[in-house]
Enzyme design. Structure first.
Site, short mmCIF file in Angstrom:
data_model
loop_
_atom_site.label_atom_id
_atom_site.label_comp_id
_atom_site.label_asym_id
_atom_site.label_seq_id
_atom_site.Cartn_x
_atom_site.Cartn_y
_atom_site.Cartn_z
N THR A 135 -21.92 -5.65 68.29
CA THR A 135 -22.26 -5.02 67.05
C THR A 135 -23.24 -4.07 67.10
O THR A 135 -24.23 -4.19 67.77
CB THR A 135 -22.73 -6.20 66.06
OG1 THR A 135 -23.05 -5.43 64.57
CG2 THR A 135 -23.69 -6.91 66.37
N ASP A 136 -23.09 -2.94 66.01
CA ASP A 136 -24.33 -2.10 66.01
C ASP A 136 -25.37 -2.65 65.24
O ASP A 136 -26.51 -1.89 65.50
CB ASP A 136 -23.76 -1.06 65.32
CG ASP A 136 -23.59 -1.24 63.72
OD1 ASP A 136 -23.54 -2.53 63.43
OD2 ASP A 136 -23.20 -0.39 63.01
N GLU A 137 -25.57 -3.86 64.80
CA GLU A 137 -26.49 -4.56 64.19
C GLU A 137 -27.85 -4.89 65.05
O GLU A 137 -28.79 -4.96 64.64
CB GLU A 137 -26.22 -5.69 63.57
CG GLU A 137 -25.33 -5.59 62.44
CD GLU A 137 -25.25 -6.39 61.26
OE1 GLU A 137 -25.97 -7.45 61.19
OE2 GLU A 137 -24.24 -6.22 60.34
N LYS A 164 -26.64 -11.74 68.42
CA LYS A 164 -25.82 -10.98 68.99
C LYS A 164 -26.55 -10.34 70.16
O LYS A 164 -26.13 -10.16 71.50
CB LYS A 164 -25.15 -10.14 68.17
CG LYS A 164 -24.21 -10.70 67.09
CD LYS A 164 -22.82 -11.36 67.94
CE LYS A 164 -21.92 -10.43 68.36
NZ LYS A 164 -20.83 -10.90 68.99
P1 NAD Z 1 -14.54 -13.65 62.24
O1 NAD Z 1 -15.75 -14.50 61.83
O2 NAD Z 1 -13.54 -13.27 61.32
O3 NAD Z 1 -13.97 -14.57 63.27
C1 NAD Z 1 -14.63 -15.29 64.54
C2 NAD Z 1 -13.88 -16.23 64.89
O4 NAD Z 1 -14.35 -17.11 66.10
C3 NAD Z 1 -13.01 -16.95 64.30
O5 NAD Z 1 -11.65 -17.20 64.60
C4 NAD Z 1 -13.66 -18.48 64.56
O6 NAD Z 1 -12.86 -19.67 64.53
C5 NAD Z 1 -14.03 -18.11 66.15
N1 NAD Z 1 -15.09 -19.14 66.63
C6 NAD Z 1 -16.46 -19.41 65.74
N2 NAD Z 1 -17.16 -20.16 66.52
C7 NAD Z 1 -16.50 -20.81 67.96
C8 NAD Z 1 -16.68 -21.34 68.61
N3 NAD Z 1 -18.07 -22.04 68.82
N4 NAD Z 1 -15.68 -21.46 69.71
C9 NAD Z 1 -14.47 -20.78 69.57
N5 NAD Z 1 -14.04 -20.07 68.62
C10 NAD Z 1 -15.13 -19.84 67.75
O7 NAD Z 1 -15.27 -12.43 62.98
P2 NAD Z 1 -14.85 -11.10 63.17
O8 NAD Z 1 -15.41 -10.10 62.15
O9 NAD Z 1 -13.51 -10.84 63.62
O10 NAD Z 1 -15.89 -10.59 64.59
C11 NAD Z 1 -15.37 -10.81 65.79
C12 NAD Z 1 -16.63 -10.43 66.88
O11 NAD Z 1 -16.78 -8.99 66.69
C13 NAD Z 1 -17.84 -10.98 66.56
O12 NAD Z 1 -18.28 -11.22 67.87
C14 NAD Z 1 -18.77 -10.30 65.91
O13 NAD Z 1 -19.91 -10.10 66.17
C15 NAD Z 1 -18.03 -8.81 66.39
N6 NAD Z 1 -18.25 -7.46 65.37
C16 NAD Z 1 -17.60 -7.79 64.34
C17 NAD Z 1 -17.75 -6.63 63.09
C18 NAD Z 1 -17.45 -6.61 61.80
O14 NAD Z 1 -17.38 -5.63 61.07
N7 NAD Z 1 -16.48 -7.73 61.53
C19 NAD Z 1 -18.32 -5.40 63.72
C20 NAD Z 1 -18.79 -5.30 65.03
C21 NAD Z 1 -18.49 -6.44 65.87
O1 DAU Z 2 -22.37 -3.53 61.44
C1 DAU Z 2 -21.25 -4.41 62.04
C2 DAU Z 2 -21.53 -5.61 61.27
O2 DAU Z 2 -20.98 -5.50 60.08
C3 DAU Z 2 -20.98 -6.82 62.09
O3 DAU Z 2 -21.51 -7.08 63.27
C4 DAU Z 2 -20.81 -8.14 61.14
O4 DAU Z 2 -20.07 -9.09 61.81
C5 DAU Z 2 -20.28 -7.93 59.86
O5 DAU Z 2 -20.21 -8.95 59.05
C6 DAU Z 2 -20.72 -6.47 59.25
O6 DAU Z 2 -22.33 -7.02 58.77
P1 DAU Z 2 -22.77 -6.42 57.23
O7 DAU Z 2 -24.00 -7.35 56.85
O8 DAU Z 2 -23.09 -4.92 57.43
O9 DAU Z 2 -21.42 -6.92 56.48
P2 DAU Z 2 -21.16 -7.42 54.71
O10 DAU Z 2 -19.85 -7.11 54.62
O11 DAU Z 2 -21.81 -8.73 55.00
O12 DAU Z 2 -21.88 -6.39 54.00
C7 DAU Z 2 -22.06 -5.03 53.96
C8 DAU Z 2 -23.06 -4.62 53.00
O13 DAU Z 2 -22.82 -4.84 51.72
C9 DAU Z 2 -24.44 -5.08 53.28
O14 DAU Z 2 -25.36 -3.97 53.03
C10 DAU Z 2 -24.59 -6.06 52.38
C11 DAU Z 2 -23.90 -5.60 51.11
N1 DAU Z 2 -23.36 -6.79 50.31
C12 DAU Z 2 -22.60 -7.77 50.96
C13 DAU Z 2 -21.97 -8.62 50.35
C14 DAU Z 2 -21.24 -9.75 51.01
C15 DAU Z 2 -23.43 -6.72 48.80
O15 DAU Z 2 -24.07 -6.14 48.21
N2 DAU Z 2 -22.80 -7.74 48.31
C16 DAU Z 2 -22.16 -8.99 48.84
O16 DAU Z 2 -21.56 -9.66 48.06
#
Ligand code: NAD
Ligand code: DAU
Length: 354
Positions: A135-137, A164
């Protein structure tokens, strides 16, 4: 003897991004065997993969990546050539409620997978790859200007991003120490279908639909860089096949939005789709207590990925958001399933005192 060219373990394939990666790989590469290794936590949902579950090159294995014995058995069964590692605890707010769950899955789980690859491949690295999806975080927070590049120093602020960051360091340490063939990408915020409604966009869509308050943290001034999830899956495809070993690639949409502007845009789209008067849904916006340690701004510079591997986002945000809203409105059963049971308990803990 396997009839497939490669056997690939995709961890977290039942989650949001993982299911899109599986769909892309299963359909595009019939000569690859794709094994979805997932523990099916609250975020994992095999309904996400209904359309590919009967394909001959797809298999599901229920496995917890923190269970070293189970991971070893899976490697002994399938003899993986590659791992695309997405399994993680992924929600920042949950990491504030329960940080150790993030250390366990994201740090220990990643180290267990790396170690399984090291032992199973035993120095024979020809055609092998460990691809870590990050992730970019990990880069922390930007001010009003500037972008994260691959050289930006790590500066994580939440238990999620710290876990991460630690996992990223383990990946690179295994490359430097054991010569494990690794590649990594750090992506910005994804959006699209099958996104669990704890995250901003699907949570807002669901609440608008149900006429519930729209909880905007702080002043809604935080900025995120949004990328359509299928574009992320395409980036993973290209990096998996052409990325240089030991390198990380930033993936992003060049698409920055302040949360409050994004919520207004969603309200406008939903007003039209639901036949509501203009401005009706926006009345639900409620400012609530800010997230602790809330990063102000993320913005990815994806030049390296574009210049080296020719990837760029395919979709304009407004178009992607419309498609996403339509998917949620057309998939009521999916949303009903994932918001039953535990979801309500989480929602109450997370939002009732804000
Ligand atoms: P998600 O939470 O939707 O899915 C995570 C999956 O991992 C689920 O299917 C869960 O069952 C599985 N999992 C969790 N713990 C586990 C374990 N101990 N063993 C096996 N499986 C397990 O997550 P996502 O949003 O699809 O993110 C996927 C990956 O991409 C993560 O590594 C996250 O850090 C990264 N990522 C997410 C975003 C985003 O915006 N969602 C952005 C950048 C990177
Ligand atoms: O940047 C990549 C990341 O983006 C991934 O690595 C994470 O897995 C993914 O969850 C996401 O993280 P964020 O914290 O940026 O996403 P989230 O959707 O939780 O929140 C987006 C923005 O919205 C953040 O500034 C918090 C705000 N927010 C979020 C929720 C859930 C609100 O204002 N209200 C809310 O209820």
């Amino acid at each position: 003897m396997s009839t497939f060219d490669k056997t690939i373990l995709v961890t977290g394939g039942a989650g949001f991004i993982g299911s899109h990666v599986i769909r892309l790989f299963v359909n595009k590469y019939p000569h690859y065997k794709i094994v979805n290794g997932d523990a099916l936590t609250y975020a994992g949902n095999l309904e996400n993969l209904k359309d590919v579950e009967h394909q001959p090159n797809y298999a599901f294995a229920k496995v917890d990546i923190t269970d070293e014995v189970a991971v070893k058995a899976l490697f002994n069964h399938y003899h993986f050539d590659a791992v695309i590692h997405l399994a993680a605890e992924s929600h920042v707010d949950r990491s504030i409620l329960d940080p150790l769950a993030f250390v366990k899955t994201n740090v220990l789980g990643t180290a267990i997978l790396l170690n399984a690859c090291r032992k199973h491949w035993d120095g024979n690295h020809e055609g092998k790859l460990f691809y870590h999806v990050s992730t970019d975080e990990v880069y922390g927070s930007l001010g009003e200007t500037g972008f994260f590049t691959e050289e930006t120093p790590y500066d994580p602020h939440s238990p999620y991003s710290a876990s991460k960051a630690a996992s990223d360091h383990f990946v690179m340490a295994y490359h430097d120490t054991y010569g494990l063939p690794v590649v990594m990408s750090n992506c910005s915020n994804n959006y699209g279908s099958h996104h669990f409604p704890e995250k901003l966009i699907p949570l807002m869509i669901n609440n608008i639909k149900n006429n519930k308050p729209l909880p905007v943290y702080g002043k809604g001034e935080n900025v995120r860089d949004w990328l359509f999830v299928e574009d992320h899956a395409r980036a993973i495809d290209v990096i998996f096949h052409k990325g240089r070993l030991g390198q990380s690639y930033n993936v992003g949409g060049f698409n920055e939005w302040k949360n409050i502007d994004l919520v207004h845009l969603l309200c406008n789209i939903m007003d039209k789709k639901l036949g509501r008067a203009a401005g009706e849904s926006a009345k639900l916006i409620t400012y609530v207590k800010d997230r602790a340690g809330h990063d102000l701004r993320y913005a990815i510079d994806a030049t390296k990925l574009n210049k080296e591997l020719g990837w760029s986002p395919s979709l304009q945000f407004e178009e992607g958001l419309e498609k996403t809203v339509e998917w949620y409105l057309n998939n009521e059963e999916w949303i009903n399933h994932v918001t039953s049971g535990d979801y309500q308990n989480y929602y109450d803990v997370q939002y009732e005192k804000r």
